[in-house]
Design an enzyme around this catalytic site. Structure first.
Site, mmCIF file in Angstrom:
data_model
loop_
_atom_site.group_PDB
_atom_site.id
_atom_site.type_symbol
_atom_site.label_atom_id
_atom_site.label_comp_id
_atom_site.label_asym_id
_atom_site.label_seq_id
_atom_site.Cartn_x
_atom_site.Cartn_y
_atom_site.Cartn_z
ATOM 1 N N LEU A 33 3.767 7.173 4.656
ATOM 2 C CA LEU A 33 2.362 7.443 4.343
ATOM 3 C C LEU A 33 1.638 6.188 3.861
ATOM 4 O O LEU A 33 2.267 5.236 3.381
ATOM 5 C CB LEU A 33 2.265 8.521 3.255
ATOM 6 N N SER A 34 0.335 6.203 3.963
ATOM 7 C CA SER A 34 -0.481 5.143 3.381
ATOM 8 C C SER A 34 -0.220 5.106 1.876
ATOM 9 O O SER A 34 -0.198 6.145 1.216
ATOM 10 C CB SER A 34 -1.973 5.438 3.638
ATOM 11 N N GLY A 35 0.029 3.917 1.356
ATOM 12 C CA GLY A 35 0.296 3.785 -0.072
ATOM 13 C C GLY A 35 1.755 3.946 -0.450
ATOM 14 O O GLY A 35 2.118 3.841 -1.627
ATOM 15 N N SER A 36 2.621 4.169 0.542
ATOM 16 C CA SER A 36 4.053 4.352 0.236
ATOM 17 C C SER A 36 4.736 3.028 -0.083
ATOM 18 O O SER A 36 5.810 3.017 -0.683
ATOM 19 C CB SER A 36 4.766 5.048 1.400
ATOM 20 N N GLY A 37 4.133 1.919 0.339
ATOM 21 C CA GLY A 37 4.710 0.609 0.045
ATOM 22 C C GLY A 37 5.313 -0.095 1.249
ATOM 23 O O GLY A 37 6.104 -1.025 1.095
ATOM 24 N N LYS A 38 4.923 0.332 2.449
ATOM 25 C CA LYS A 38 5.487 -0.253 3.674
ATOM 26 C C LYS A 38 5.262 -1.762 3.748
ATOM 27 O O LYS A 38 6.195 -2.527 3.963
ATOM 28 C CB LYS A 38 4.869 0.402 4.913
ATOM 29 N N SER A 39 4.023 -2.185 3.606
ATOM 30 C CA SER A 39 3.697 -3.608 3.725
ATOM 31 C C SER A 39 4.330 -4.418 2.605
ATOM 32 O O SER A 39 4.860 -5.515 2.839
ATOM 33 C CB SER A 39 2.177 -3.812 3.712
ATOM 34 N N SER A 106 2.557 4.982 11.665
ATOM 35 C CA SER A 106 3.193 5.541 12.875
ATOM 36 C C SER A 106 3.594 6.997 12.638
ATOM 37 O O SER A 106 4.775 7.312 12.536
ATOM 38 C CB SER A 106 4.388 4.693 13.319
#
Length: 198
Positions: A33-39, A106
């Protein structure tokens, strides 16, 4: 596609590039999700690899939409094309002998599976950056959840558009439990355990 386009085989193969680099090349596909820390996680892993003289690069969802995928929207079709394009770019990076981290929501399993199918077995590592919707909303680093809840952003993943969790990812990293440092070390450990890096 035009019938006049013919694939030109590279003079230097992937295995030769991997041999020169002294490590294998794979796609680390960070999804969540957005904000999950992927980047944040992808860049932390990239930093650890860089310190070990490993050839790696991060393809970030927002950054890609500033250039290559600038004209794409966030409809289901736009999201699918976004992932299709980045999958093809990631495949090129793997062919170049680079460990490639992609940080993209994604949201659809089919799209992620399609990218997996572009590369050889073991070259696509799905990393589920798992974090509760509540925690992601609490973080809301870009203020997007607030806008989505106010109806200002249509088709927002987790709110008005679905996110299909990975069924059997190679790695699940719970970023609402682990620190970024611990999470990044876990990804690097996976690469070591699977003979991708030494």
């Amino acid at each position: 596609m035009s019938k006049n386009i013919v694939w030109h085989q590279s003079t230097i193969g992937k295995e030769e590039r991997q041999g020169k680099n002294k490590h294998k090349s794979v796609i680390l596909w960070f999804t969540g999700l957005s904000g999950s820390g992927k980047s944040t996680l992808a860049n932390a892993v990239d930093h650890l690899l860089f310190e070990r003289n490993i050839n790696s690069y991060v393809l970030d969802g927002d950054n890609i939409r500033h250039g290559l995928n600038k004209g794409l929207g966030f409809s289901d079709e736009g999201r699918k094309e976004n992932i299709r394009r980045i999958g093809e770019v990631s495949k090129l990076f793997v062919d170049a002998g680079v460990i490639t981290s992609t940080a993209f929501i994604s949201p659809f399993r089919e799209d992620r599976d399609n990218v997996r199918g572009l590369v050889e077995s073991g070259e696509f590592i799905e990393v589920y950056v798992k974090c509760s919707l509540e925690k992601c909303e609490e973080r809301d680093p870009k203020g997007l959840y607030k806008k989505a809840r106010a109806g200002e952003i249509p088709d927002f993943t987790g709110i008005s558009s679905p996110y299909e969790e990975p069924i059997s990812p190679e790695l699940t990293i719970e970023t609402d439990i682990l620190s970024i440092e611990a999470a990044a070390n876990r990804v690097v450990q996976y690469l070591e355990e699977n003979g991708i890096i030494q």
